[in-house]
Design an enzyme around this catalytic site. Structure first.
Site, short mmCIF file in Angstrom:
data_model
loop_
_atom_site.label_atom_id
_atom_site.label_comp_id
_atom_site.label_asym_id
_atom_site.label_seq_id
_atom_site.Cartn_x
_atom_site.Cartn_y
_atom_site.Cartn_z
N LYS A 1 -4.78 2.75 -0.19
CA LYS A 1 -5.03 3.06 1.21
C LYS A 1 -4.41 4.39 1.56
O LYS A 1 -3.23 4.52 1.74
CB LYS A 1 -4.45 2.00 2.12
CG LYS A 1 -5.49 1.17 2.75
CD LYS A 1 -4.91 0.53 3.95
CE LYS A 1 -5.86 -0.49 4.49
NZ LYS A 1 -5.25 -1.17 5.60
N MET B 1 -1.64 8.81 12.49
CA MET B 1 -2.77 9.36 11.72
C MET B 1 -3.34 10.60 12.42
O MET B 1 -4.55 10.76 12.54
CB MET B 1 -3.87 8.30 11.55
CG MET B 1 -3.38 7.09 10.75
SD MET B 1 -4.46 5.66 10.86
CE MET B 1 -3.97 4.92 12.41
N ASP C 1 0.84 -1.20 0.00
CA ASP C 1 0.00 0.00 0.00
C ASP C 1 0.87 1.25 0.00
O ASP C 1 2.08 1.19 -0.11
CB ASP C 1 -1.04 -0.03 1.13
CG ASP C 1 -0.42 -0.33 2.45
OD1 ASP C 1 0.58 0.33 2.79
OD2 ASP C 1 -0.93 -1.22 3.16
N1 SAH Z 1 1.58 -0.10 10.87
C1 SAH Z 1 2.16 1.22 10.79
C2 SAH Z 1 1.17 2.32 11.07
C3 SAH Z 1 0.03 2.39 10.09
S1 SAH Z 1 -1.04 3.71 10.42
C4 SAH Z 1 3.35 1.30 11.75
O1 SAH Z 1 3.55 0.41 12.59
O2 SAH Z 1 4.11 2.27 11.66
C5 SAH Z 1 -0.42 4.96 9.38
C6 SAH Z 1 0.23 6.06 10.18
O3 SAH Z 1 1.52 5.68 10.56
C7 SAH Z 1 0.44 7.33 9.41
O4 SAH Z 1 -0.74 8.10 9.38
C8 SAH Z 1 1.51 7.99 10.24
O5 SAH Z 1 0.96 8.57 11.40
C9 SAH Z 1 2.34 6.83 10.70
N2 SAH Z 1 3.53 6.64 9.85
C10 SAH Z 1 3.89 5.56 9.16
N3 SAH Z 1 5.07 5.73 8.56
C11 SAH Z 1 5.49 6.96 8.88
C12 SAH Z 1 6.65 7.72 8.57
N4 SAH Z 1 7.61 7.24 7.79
N5 SAH Z 1 6.76 8.96 9.09
C13 SAH Z 1 5.80 9.46 9.88
N6 SAH Z 1 4.69 8.78 10.21
C14 SAH Z 1 4.53 7.55 9.72
#
Ligand code: SAH
Length: 464
Positions: free
Chosen positions: A270, A383, A248
């Site tokens: 997504k 998020m 995604d």
């Molecule tokens: N499973 C993922 C989270 C999914 S929810 C994890 O464990 O990181 C999606 C959210 O993750 C985004 O809205 C943001 O808040 C955060 N996120 C994921 N990658 C990111 C990144 N490289 N920098 C900042 N926020 C990130």
């Protein structure tokens, strides 16, 4: 070829180690691991080496080397800092036909130690013939990362089943195909995932000629927050063997690039509130592909079990009886915090950390505010960009100080990472004037102040 690699069986055999210091101890450990009886000779001997030698059924002599120390010896190692003595040992050993190794003096050696990757009973030995030991060590490090730690257990499996497989397929070619299939497929993956019993059961089934399995397998893999270097070894291995990849938006393109070249790639989108493929369609797609017998990689940003809906995906797989495994990844909170120089906990500032979603299932941002303002905790909002003004207002309204430091990390861990800092009172306004790009993570708490001291990553520069 300057040296022929041979593997030396030293079990219960006498090896002479001349020298009693740190270098001798290092060699002693290797030799003892290989089961040698260590005969150590040196005026002074490190106590750890003494213990090692006695434990190996060997001996320790506190004196200088003598020529007759070479009697009944199958290998001699000279590890002293006395060059003439090392040379003398080399000459005398070679005159008697005893293999000799002089540490750091390749010219005096008849045998040399390689860099070793140990997956016993599988052993990889690398040498540069003494010309470039650092290069040999670097290659070793690469090989270490390719070969799963439990690889050796495959050899154990092969040993236990070898005779039966041989009886089953008298033809060598058939046997080769059979074992290749075992070592590269689902059976091997079960072993790597720590499920040795399942691997054995599958092998039993295969031998019993049970109908070839129609089902594929699903790997639910955490790809980390963006920097490809943060992938796990297991993630990379599965990425390189999957037949089809569903990924995604959160997964960085540089990471998707690392998947097997000829794997089919399916983008399942997504984005906040705009799903390219609804979740249940993704779930059904995984099931359908696995039922076609494919190895399906579901690649997710961060960790699959942290706001990743990984639980829902495997629920469906489990219900359909499809084999799967889950590979954890570095979650955005850990990745962004480390790259922004913000420790999530700190003895003086935060004794706990809480991961919170800023975007609830019903689209609102009604969070348990009273719990979130408890002192001594760091809050990490995933998020949280759209709801940020509301998050800050509510935290202040429920009692968290308006000056509480806040950081917003944009595209954390990637080359595009940017960090904005402010307070609960000031950050929303600051961001209103910026073009902030997803994904972003919000960290609230005293620990944010530490980044001035701890930031190391270029993208850690602050915009205030
Ligand atoms: N499973 C993922 C989270 C999914 S929810 C994890 O464990 O990181 C999606 C959210 O993750 C985004 O809205 C943001 O808040 C955060 N996120 C994921 N990658 C990111 C990144 N490289 N920098 C900042 N926020 C990130």
């Amino acid at each position: 070829m300057d040296f022929l690699p041979l593997f030396h069986n030293l079990k219960g055999r006498n090896v002479l180690l001349v020298g009693g210091g740190e270098v001798a101890l290092r060699k002693g450990r290797l030799l003892a691991d290989a089961g040698a009886a260590l005969k150590v000779v040196a005026p002074e001997v490190d106590p750890q080496l003494t213990e090692l030698a006695l434990h190996s059924q060997g001996s320790v002599q506190l004196r200088g080397y003598q020529a007759d120390d070479l009697q009944d010896i199958c290998l001699v190692i000279a590890a002293t800092d006395d060059e003439p003595l090392n040379a003398q040992i080399s000459v005398q050993a070679q005159a008697l036909g005893v293999p000799v190794n002089v540490v750091d003096a390749p010219k005096l050696c008849s045998v040399i130690f390689p860099a070793i990757v140990d997956r016993s009973p599988l052993i990889v030995a690398i040498t540069s013939g003494g010309d470039a030991p650092v290069l040999a060590r670097l290659i070793r490090a690469k090989i270490e990362t390719w070969i799963p730690a439990t690889y050796g257990q495959l050899a154990g499996l092969s040993k236990r089943f070898r005779a039966r497989v041989k009886a089953l397929f008298p033809n060598v070619q058939q046997r080769r195909v059979f074992w290749e299939d075992v070592f590269q497929g689902q059976i091997a993956e079960s072993v790597f995932a720590g499920k040795l019993h399942e691997g054995e059961r599958l092998l039993e089934e295969k031998i019993a000629g049970a109908a070839p399995r129609q089902l594929g397998e699903v790997y639910l893999v955490g790809a980390g927050p963006g920097d490809p270097d943060l992938l796990t070894f297991r993630a990379l291995r599965l990425m390189q063997q999957a037949d089809v990849v569903l990924y995604d938006r959160l997964v960085a393109p540089a990471i998707v690039e690392l998947c097997r070249r000829d794997a089919e790639r399916i983008y399942v989108g997504k984005r906040r509130a705009e799903h390219a493929l609804p979740q249940d369609e993704i779930n059904q797609r995984l099931v359908a592909l696995a039922k076609e017998g494919k190895r399906v990689l579901r690649l997710k940003g961060g960790d699959p079990f942290i706001f990743g809906r990984g639980g829902e995906e495997i629920e469906e797989l489990a219900a359909e009886g499809i084999p799967f495994q889950v590979v954890p990844g570095i979650t955005a909170a850990s990745g962004c915090a480390a790259y922004a120089g913000i420790p999530l906990t700190h003895r003086d500032h935060a004794q706990s950390v809480r991961f919170v979603t800023g975007h609830l299932k019903d689209g609102s941002c009604n969070l348990p505010w009273r719990d979130l303002v408890a002192p001594g905790q760091t809050l990490v909002f995933y998020m949280g960009l759209v709801g940020l003004p509301q998050i800050c207002t509510q935290l202040i309204a429920h009692g968290r100080a308006a000056e509480t430091p806040v950081a917003l990390i944009e595209q954390g861990t990637t080359q595009q990472q940017r960090v904005y800092t402010g307070t609960l009172a000031s950050l929303p306004e600051l961001l209103a004037q910026q073009q902030v790009r997803a994904p972003t993570l919000v960290i609230v708490g005293e620990v944010v102040t530490l980044r001035e001291k701890l930031a190391w990553f270029e993208g850690a520069q602050t915009r205030e």
